[in-house]
Design an enzyme around this catalytic site. Structure first.
Site, mmCIF file in Angstrom:
data_model
loop_
_atom_site.group_PDB
_atom_site.id
_atom_site.type_symbol
_atom_site.label_atom_id
_atom_site.label_comp_id
_atom_site.label_asym_id
_atom_site.label_seq_id
_atom_site.Cartn_x
_atom_site.Cartn_y
_atom_site.Cartn_z
ATOM 1 N N CYS A 69 -6.855 -3.546 -31.093
ATOM 2 C CA CYS A 69 -8.162 -3.141 -31.630
ATOM 3 C C CYS A 69 -9.139 -2.743 -30.531
ATOM 4 C CB CYS A 69 -8.743 -4.289 -32.451
ATOM 5 S SG CYS A 69 -8.962 -5.776 -31.469
ATOM 6 N N GLU A 70 -8.717 -1.837 -29.654
ATOM 7 C CA GLU A 70 -9.591 -1.340 -28.587
ATOM 8 C C GLU A 70 -9.404 0.160 -28.497
ATOM 9 O OE1 GLU A 70 -11.578 -3.157 -26.681
ATOM 10 O OE2 GLU A 70 -10.796 -5.185 -26.930
ATOM 11 N N TYR B 201 3.383 -4.129 -11.714
ATOM 12 C CA TYR B 201 2.117 -4.333 -12.419
ATOM 13 C C TYR B 201 2.277 -4.064 -13.918
ATOM 14 C CZ TYR B 201 0.320 -4.222 -7.657
ATOM 15 O OH TYR B 201 0.096 -4.477 -6.333
ATOM 16 N N GLY C 286 0.780 -1.233 0.000
ATOM 17 C CA GLY C 286 0.000 0.000 0.000
ATOM 18 C C GLY C 286 0.811 1.282 0.000
ATOM 19 N N TYR D 256 -7.291 1.016 -15.237
ATOM 20 C CA TYR D 256 -7.803 1.962 -14.256
ATOM 21 C C TYR D 256 -7.282 3.385 -14.449
ATOM 22 C CZ TYR D 256 -4.539 -1.270 -11.757
ATOM 23 O OH TYR D 256 -3.554 -2.159 -11.422
#
Ligand SMILES: Cc1ncc(COP(=O)(O)O)c(C=O)c1O
Length: 254
Positions: A179-180, A208, A76, A153
């Site tokens: 293709c997005e 990540y 965190g 996100y």
């Protein structure tokens, strides 16, 4: 908290009862208690409150005679995705010492992101620059399959041109070839005049990044290189499309 899918609540003795049940089970030896209160936390105050509560909870279980070997303090610790300022581990460490110095608990930590995020960059080459009606698109050969965080996100990663390309000429969306519409690495970023073959560095990609990569659109995720004392070591080479396809098998159907 009861409002998320994670963890066991301490309200109504839920966590305590679970621990007691596990401790009473001859097949289970509980290793202790763990807490993870969230991500990108930039003040010590939430950690102090959570860790104090965990310490009190662990001590109460011990007072009952239960064995609580360790406390896992989770992750965190917030990372600076804008300027790359290192995390203040000294202040975090001082808090841990202050709270746990004489507690007798073995401590665990999960600080992966805070150590790794700003130690990795995603290098990518410009394929093509497209001037849309009201936007410039810098299309690069890395995409959401290599670094999913912006698409997943709306995470912000600084993007820098590698080399001297002169002054910025205006904003551009840095996008991949998938293709997005959501396949982007950065939106409205001030960029210099760029052309096919130019290199960009997407910063803070050390956490990540590779672990969330996929082969969507039959795109082999980027290879990984570690730079140690000025020497490059290939950690994982990029697979070829043939290798990707060779992993699949087609059932023999009549
Ligand atoms: C249990 C646990 N530990 C550690 C982490 C890592 O958190 P962060 O990368 O935000 O430090 C997570 C992330 O969700 C988690 O669920």
């Amino acid at each position: 908290q009861r409002s998320t899918k994670f963890g066991v609540s301490t309200s109504q003795n839920e966590a305590a009862n679970l621990y007691r049940r596990m401790a009473a089970d001859p097949h289970i030896a509980p290793a202790g208690l763990a807490v993870h209160i969230g991500s990108q936390i930039t003040s010590l105050d939430p950690f102090e409150r959570a860790y104090s509560a965990l310490l009190a909870f662990g001590a109460a279980l011990r007072d009952e005679g239960l064995d609580v070997p360790g406390l896992d303090l989770g992750g965190g610790i917030g990372v600076d995705y804008d300027g790359g300022t290192p995390c203040d581990f000294a202040a975090y460490g001082a808090l841990i010492s202050q709270l746990f110095a004489d507690s007798g608990f073995k401590l665990g930590f999960e600080p992966g992101r805070s150590i790794m995020a700003n130690n990795g960059v995603l290098l990518t080459q410009v394929i093509y620059v497209k001037d849309g009606d009201n936007k410039r698109f810098v299309i690069v050969d890395a995409a959401m399959n290599d670094l999913l965080r912006p698409t997943l996100y709306e995470a912000h990663h600084t993007i820098q041109a590698v080399g001297d390309y002169g002054a910025d000429i205006g904003p551009a969306d840095v996008v991949g070839p998938v293709c997005e519409t959501g396949d982007y690495l950065g939106q409205d970023r001030m960029m210099p005049l760029l052309d096919a073959g130019d290199t960009l560095a997407v910063m803070s990609a050390g956490a990540y990044g590779a672990v969330m990569a996929s082969s969507y659109n039959t795109r082999p995720p980027a290879g990984e290189v570690m730079v140690l004392d000025g020497t490059c070591h290939l950690l994982r080479r990029q697979r070829t499309i043939s290798e990707l396809l060779a992993e699949e098998s087609i059932p023999a159907l009549d």
